[in-house]
Design a protein around this motif. Structure first.
Motif, PDB file in Angstrom:
ATOM      1  N   LYS A 195      49.469  55.647  43.247  1.00 34.26           N
ATOM      2  CA  LYS A 195      48.568  54.520  43.010  1.00 34.26           C
ATOM      3  C   LYS A 195      47.349  54.473  43.939  1.00 34.26           C
ATOM      4  O   LYS A 195      46.292  54.001  43.530  1.00 34.26           O
ATOM      5  CB  LYS A 195      49.351  53.205  43.131  1.00 34.26           C
ATOM      6  N   PHE A 196      47.493  54.926  45.163  1.00 37.59           N
ATOM      7  CA  PHE A 196      46.409  54.779  46.131  1.00 37.59           C
ATOM      8  C   PHE A 196      45.247  55.709  45.784  1.00 37.59           C
ATOM      9  O   PHE A 196      45.433  56.904  45.529  1.00 37.59           O
ATOM     10  CB  PHE A 196      46.914  55.079  47.538  1.00 37.59           C
ATOM     11  N   ASN A 197      44.031  55.154  45.782  1.00 33.90           N
ATOM     12  CA  ASN A 197      42.823  55.926  45.485  1.00 33.90           C
ATOM     13  C   ASN A 197      42.241  56.465  46.788  1.00 33.90           C
ATOM     14  O   ASN A 197      41.491  55.789  47.483  1.00 33.90           O
ATOM     15  CB  ASN A 197      41.795  55.037  44.757  1.00 33.90           C
ATOM     16  N   TYR A 198      42.594  57.704  47.122  1.00 36.43           N
ATOM     17  CA  TYR A 198      42.154  58.309  48.372  1.00 36.43           C
ATOM     18  C   TYR A 198      40.640  58.518  48.403  1.00 36.43           C
ATOM     19  O   TYR A 198      40.046  58.592  49.480  1.00 36.43           O
ATOM     20  CB  TYR A 198      42.838  59.665  48.574  1.00 36.43           C
ATOM     21  N   LEU A 199      40.020  58.652  47.242  1.00 40.07           N
ATOM     22  CA  LEU A 199      38.618  59.010  47.179  1.00 40.07           C
ATOM     23  C   LEU A 199      37.689  57.826  47.385  1.00 40.07           C
ATOM     24  O   LEU A 199      36.542  57.996  47.808  1.00 40.07           O
ATOM     25  CB  LEU A 199      38.308  59.677  45.835  1.00 40.07           C
ATOM     26  N   ARG A 200      38.147  56.635  47.090  1.00 37.84           N
ATOM     27  CA  ARG A 200      37.287  55.458  47.189  1.00 37.84           C
ATOM     28  C   ARG A 200      37.762  54.414  48.186  1.00 37.84           C
ATOM     29  O   ARG A 200      36.986  53.540  48.578  1.00 37.84           O
ATOM     30  CB  ARG A 200      37.177  54.793  45.814  1.00 37.84           C
ATOM     31  N   TYR A 211      42.374  46.667  52.456  1.00 39.42           N
ATOM     32  CA  TYR A 211      41.726  47.890  52.004  1.00 39.42           C
ATOM     33  C   TYR A 211      40.217  47.715  52.161  1.00 39.42           C
ATOM     34  O   TYR A 211      39.709  46.607  52.044  1.00 39.42           O
ATOM     35  CB  TYR A 211      42.063  48.192  50.543  1.00 39.42           C
ATOM     36  N   VAL A 212      39.533  48.819  52.426  1.00 36.24           N
ATOM     37  CA  VAL A 212      38.077  48.775  52.576  1.00 36.24           C
ATOM     38  C   VAL A 212      37.454  49.813  51.658  1.00 36.24           C
ATOM     39  O   VAL A 212      38.107  50.773  51.245  1.00 36.24           O
ATOM     40  CB  VAL A 212      37.654  49.039  54.041  1.00 36.24           C
ATOM     41  N   CYS A 213      36.182  49.605  51.332  1.00 36.08           N
ATOM     42  CA  CYS A 213      35.441  50.567  50.522  1.00 36.08           C
ATOM     43  C   CYS A 213      35.054  51.751  51.410  1.00 36.08           C
ATOM     44  O   CYS A 213      34.283  51.595  52.366  1.00 36.08           O
ATOM     45  CB  CYS A 213      34.206  49.916  49.919  1.00 36.08           C
ATOM     46  N   LYS A 214      35.576  52.913  51.108  1.00 32.75           N
ATOM     47  CA  LYS A 214      35.323  54.078  51.949  1.00 32.75           C
ATOM     48  C   LYS A 214      33.830  54.423  52.008  1.00 32.75           C
ATOM     49  O   LYS A 214      33.294  54.726  53.076  1.00 32.75           O
ATOM     50  CB  LYS A 214      36.118  55.276  51.440  1.00 32.75           C
ATOM     51  N   LYS A 215      33.175  54.368  50.876  1.00 31.58           N
ATOM     52  CA  LYS A 215      31.763  54.738  50.826  1.00 31.58           C
ATOM     53  C   LYS A 215      30.935  53.861  51.760  1.00 31.58           C
ATOM     54  O   LYS A 215      30.087  54.361  52.518  1.00 31.58           O
ATOM     55  CB  LYS A 215      31.228  54.618  49.395  1.00 31.58           C
ATOM     56  N   GLU A 216      31.181  52.558  51.726  1.00 33.25           N
ATOM     57  CA  GLU A 216      30.429  51.647  52.575  1.00 33.25           C
ATOM     58  C   GLU A 216      30.709  51.900  54.052  1.00 33.25           C
ATOM     59  O   GLU A 216      29.799  51.879  54.881  1.00 33.25           O
ATOM     60  CB  GLU A 216      30.776  50.201  52.226  1.00 33.25           C
TER      61      GLU A 216
END
Length: 425
Positions: A195-200, A211-216
């Motif tokens: 389930k975890f979205n490693y990319l985002r 959870y935090v937005c990785k891109k930001e």
């Protein structure tokens, strides 16, 4: 998987011997402290020991200490390696007498603060040690526990587990049920395997977890690509999981473990089998024969006696600090069966971490083990695990799962698994 008293005491003897060498070189050194899994109690019989030396040095102490450890027969030349070009320069030592691995760094003050942080997490989540020990063994036997090979470090794994517990929607209800540890293990594997979205998505444990937005976050901190973003709760802007470029390999392994355990649980229930006789956990975790033999050798060669027993305070442990207790911690039943050798999971020959003491009797030759990890290159992934590629070209990774399609654009390192729909365009 829980270390014995003999193994714990032997580790303290190893620390004591290395500490004596350090103090003979630099009598005015500020301190020699233990940190990492041995200090927090979250260590396996196969884990290494982490030491940090605090002080002021006129010249680089790495090679000076390397030479001294060889002269004092703590290690042989092929069993010691200086990593002076690493982001955190260390000396990796393979103890000659006990075959325990020791990592020695200098003036890393934040390392001790990490131990205090983990202590607070253990107090908040008493189930944490049980889950972490099993997951560490799971990653270690698949060579996915070392950052320098792209794996997930112990600290990263702990923070992933803490975040999982922080954000669990029904933790109190689960803890009230029999076999709750088994349920939590399955849910952890489901989260990070499916389930975890490693990319985002990034992980934060501060302020109760989120959870935090990785891109930001990457744009904000101006850091390079990160496959596993874990916000450092102690150092603002630092990414704990930045070096884990093989995190998607761990995702594949977690998903394998989840599906294997789920199928095994269904089979056990339908067949009405006795979990005390048939291991469920043994389908994904293996304790190899050489580890069992090595631990027996430790018990016979370095028995715990009044003369050999080491006072924890003599090597920097504070007896009134629960986080500093090097004794056995956790490892109780997970509700999914005991650990036993099983053909269902890849094995790893690793060293058993055990403990060192010079007993009155002469130490016999240890049973055959794998060669020193310092004298060989990093092992290749198991055949069943997709390999990593590195390319400067633009790639698109598409992974289809129950949560939909995820894409990542860039020139980072990706894992290739055609059956998962990862493609190059």
């Amino acid at each position: 998987m829980t270390p014995t008293e003999e193994e714990s005491n032997l580790r303290m003897r190893v620390i004591q011997r290395i500490r004596d060498v350090i103090l003979s070189l630099w009598p005015d050194v500020e301190s020699v402290q233990v940190f990492g899994s041995f200090r927090t109690g979250l260590y396996l019989p196969t884990s290494d020991i982490d030491l940090v030396v605090m002080g002021t040095f006129k010249e680089s102490p790495l090679h000076v200490l390397e030479k001294a450890l060889i002269e004092h027969e703590i290690a042989i030349p092929s069993g010691i390696k200086v990593l002076d070009k690493a982001s955190v320069p260390i000396i990796k030592v393979w103890d000659k007498e006990s075959k325990i691995r020791v990592d020695i760094s200098f003036n890393m003050r934040c390392a001790v603060n990490v131990a205090n942080l983990i202590r607070s997490f253990k107090e908040s989540f008493p189930v944490l040690p049980h889950l972490v020990l099993v997951l560490k063994q799971f990653l270690m036997q698949r060579d996915m526990n070392e950052v320098f090979t792209g794996g997930i470090s112990s600290y990263s794994l702990i923070l992933m587990t803490v975040n999982f517990l922080q954000l669990h929607p029904h933790l109190d209800a689960v803890l009230a049920k029999p076999g709750y540890l088994g349920v939590l293990l399955l849910e952890f594997l489901e989260l990070y395997g499916q389930k975890f979205n490693y990319l985002r998505t990034g992980i934060r444990v501060a302020d109760g977890g989120s959870y935090v937005c990785k891109k930001e976050k990457l744009e904000e901190t101006r850091q390079g690509p990160s496959m596993l973003y874990i916000e450092d709760p102690l150092i603002p802007g630092n990414d704990i999981g930045r070096g884990s470029y093989g995190a998607l390999l761990a995702k594949v392994a977690f998903r394998y473990a989840y599906s294997t355990l789920l199928a095994a649980c269904s089979s056990f229930l339908s067949a009405n089998l006795d979990c005390d006789k048939y291991s469920l956990l043994g389908r994904i975790i293996v304790v190899t024969d050489d580890v069992v033999m090595y631990r027996e050798w430790i018990k016979e060669t370095f028995p715990l006696t009044d003369e050999s027993r080491v006072d924890p305070s003599s090597i920097g442990f504070c007896t009134d600090d629960p986080a500093s207790d090097p004794g056995t911690d956790g490892g109780g039943g997970l509700g999914v069966g005991a650990v036993s050798p099983s053909p269902h999971s890849p094995t790893s020959s690793g060293l058993s971490s055990a403990t060192s003491s010079r007993s009155s009797s002469t130490a016999s030759t240890p049973p055959p083990l794998s060669s020193s990890p310092l004298s060989s290159s990093s092992p290749p992934p198991p055949p069943s695990v997709p390999r990593l590629i590195s390319s400067a070209s633009q790639l698109t990774a598409r992974m289809t799962s129950s949560s939909g399609t995820q894409r990542y654009h860039g020139s980072n390192i990706f894992y290739v698994a055609p059956r998962l729909g990862v493609s190059r365009r």
